[in-house]
Design an enzyme around this catalytic site. Structure first.
Site, PDB file in Angstrom:
ATOM      1  N   GLY A  86     -81.192 -26.757  38.557  1.00 57.84           N
ATOM      2  CA  GLY A  86     -79.735 -26.702  38.469  1.00 57.84           C
ATOM      3  C   GLY A  86     -79.099 -27.346  39.693  1.00 57.84           C
ATOM      4  N   LEU A  87     -77.950 -26.803  40.102  1.00 54.41           N
ATOM      5  CA  LEU A  87     -77.237 -27.323  41.258  1.00 54.41           C
ATOM      6  C   LEU A  87     -76.940 -28.807  41.139  1.00 54.41           C
ATOM      7  CD1 LEU A  87     -78.903 -25.515  44.274  1.00 54.41           C
ATOM      8  CD2 LEU A  87     -76.762 -24.976  43.164  1.00 54.41           C
ATOM      9  N   CYS A  88     -76.542 -29.219  39.926  1.00 52.09           N
ATOM     10  CA  CYS A  88     -76.200 -30.629  39.801  1.00 52.09           C
ATOM     11  C   CYS A  88     -74.874 -30.767  39.038  1.00 52.09           C
ATOM     12  CB  CYS A  88     -77.316 -31.415  39.137  1.00 52.09           C
ATOM     13  SG  CYS A  88     -78.042 -30.610  37.730  1.00 52.09           S
ATOM     14  N   GLY A  89     -73.919 -29.917  39.387  1.00 52.41           N
ATOM     15  CA  GLY A  89     -72.585 -30.032  38.821  1.00 52.41           C
ATOM     16  C   GLY A  89     -72.590 -29.876  37.316  1.00 52.41           C
TER      17      GLY A  89
END
Lengths: 287, 140
Positions: A86-89
């Site tokens: 994750g952590l990709c907008g």
């Protein structure tokens, strides 16, 4: 007023977060650049191959190849390229939005999914679709072997007649700030539609035969498309992550500024109170 | 180089272009047998099996190991699209020999009926091609 120690601790923790997001941004930037290069250098291969397929398809038209055969689409397969982490907008969210609209358009038909990446698998785990194949933990080795496995599985599902149409859904890398979700029909191959009339089809000699070559090339072409999609998606993922981490770093910076201001105010207030106490104490003694 | 007798040779893989230059002669391993091409060859299209491509320009002969692919021969150009292609100078001979052993072992364990048989065979052929090509420059 929050006490000084608490504010100081918070500033420290936000500073740590900023360090992490900054590092993640740099890593994503490096990965993105590499992926972008791979996309660019694999393009000539794809375009050359498409050219040959076109001239081949024109010559071998009397025999219909299973991959070119159009059937009533009762069941469809969507090959979905998401990310593992994750952590990709909005990268995955946008992709799922696009896929969901495709699924809605095909309501009433059997929907099958083939997913790349853990996020898509999690997202569709409890939905009313069947996941045929999933490829997880792929990001460490994006290479031809992986593309060939994915495409071979998809071709098998299509040729077996389980599905009548295969779509491919991935994020195309436009720039760091914009990724566009692409939904395209992968099988049956719509090779005839976009033939450029201006390119003269050369009358080749074929070895072994036009049909045999076409068969190998079509399978190869699916593989190349999948490979391209993998690379595009990987570049987009890292682009999206880079942008997300960049704004996270900026937000952390702003938060630190705000907290520092609050800290200074609290400190000043404490000093002022102390002075007032001392002064009023002295006044009391004099009086 | 005499322009009249030369033609362009391109070897393209998904990892980029390996060769893009004017040559006088090229030979490649077609599935139906090796073939050589000089300028003005009849146009034809063939699939390739793993093996070696030899081409000659004004500096001499060059060797390239290729995996599965196909060749498109035109009157004054040859385009080869291959899964992988390595010039003789880029090949790590030790690794190729290791690969060869590994795939020979794999092949001895399984039978023709196994679906992995043809894949292993392809890998073995590729390793052999690498060894051959690397050996070429060793001799000079």
């Amino acid at each position: 007023m929050a006490n000084l120690k608490d504010i100081k601790r918070r500033i420290g923790s936000v500073k740590n977060t900023r360090k992490i997001t900054k590092a993640m941004k740099l890593v994503a930037a490096a990965k993105m650049r590499k992926a972008q290069e791979s996309v660019v250098i694999s393009r000539p291969y794809q375009s050359k191959m498409l050219q040959v397929i076109h001239s081949l398809a024109a010559h071998a038209s009397e025999t219909v190849h299973p991959l070119l055969e159009t059937r009533d689409d009762k069941n469809i397969l969507v090959l979905l390229f998401s990310s593992d982490k994750g952590l990709c907008g909005g990268f995955n969210a946008n992709l799922f939005k696009g896929t969901q609209s495709l699924i809605h358009e095909n309501e009433g038909k059997g929907i099958f999914l083939s997913v790349v990446g853990r996020k898509a698998k999690d997202f569709y785990a409890n939905k009313n679709v069947e996941i045929v194949n999933s490829y997880i933990d792929f990001s460490r080795d994006i290479n031809h072997e992986l593309a060939s496995t994915i495409s071979k599985d998809a071709v098998d599902v299509f040729v077996s007649g389980k599905v009548d149409k295969v779509y491919i859904a991935f994020s195309e890398f436009k720039s760091v700030l914009s990724q566009e979700v692409v939904l395209r029909q992968l099988m049956p191959l719509a090779a005839e539609e976009d033939i450029d009339e201006n390119i003269p089809t050369v009358d080749y000699l074929y070895e072994p035969s036009a049909e045999a070559i076409l068969d190998e090339l079509l399978k190869k072409y699916v593989e190349v498309e999948v490979y391209q999609a993998l690379l595009e998606s990987w570049a987009s993922e890292n682009g999206a992550r880079m942008a997300a981490m960049d704004s996270a770093t900026r937000n952390a910076g702003e938060m630190i500024d705000r907290l520092t201001l609050q800290y200074n105010r609290a400190r000043q207030a404490a000093i002022t109170t102390e002075i007032i106490e001392i002064v009023s104490g002295a006044n009391a003694l004099e009086g | 180089m005499d322009v009249a007798t030369s033609f362009t040779l391109e070897i393209v893989t998904p990892e980029g272009k390996v060769v893009d230059e004017r040559v006088e002669y090229v030979s490649a391993p077609g599935t139906e047998g090796d073939f050589g091409v000089l300028e003005g060859h009849a146009e034809f299209l063939t699939t390739l099996k793993p093996g070696e491509i030899i081409y000659k320009d004004d500096k001499g002969e060059h060797y390239v190991a290729v995996g599965w692919g196909y060749a498109e021969v035109g009157t004054n150009s040859v385009i080869i699209l291959a899964d992988n292609a390595e010039r003789a100078t880029q090949i790590n001979l030790e690794r190729a020999i290791e690969d060869k052993k590994r795939w020979e072992d794999e092949l001895s364990k399984i039978t023709h009926a196994d679906e992995r048989y043809s894949l292993c065979e392809l890998k073995l052929q590729r390793a052999n091609a690498r060894i051959n090509v690397a050996g070429r420059i060793g001799k000079k």
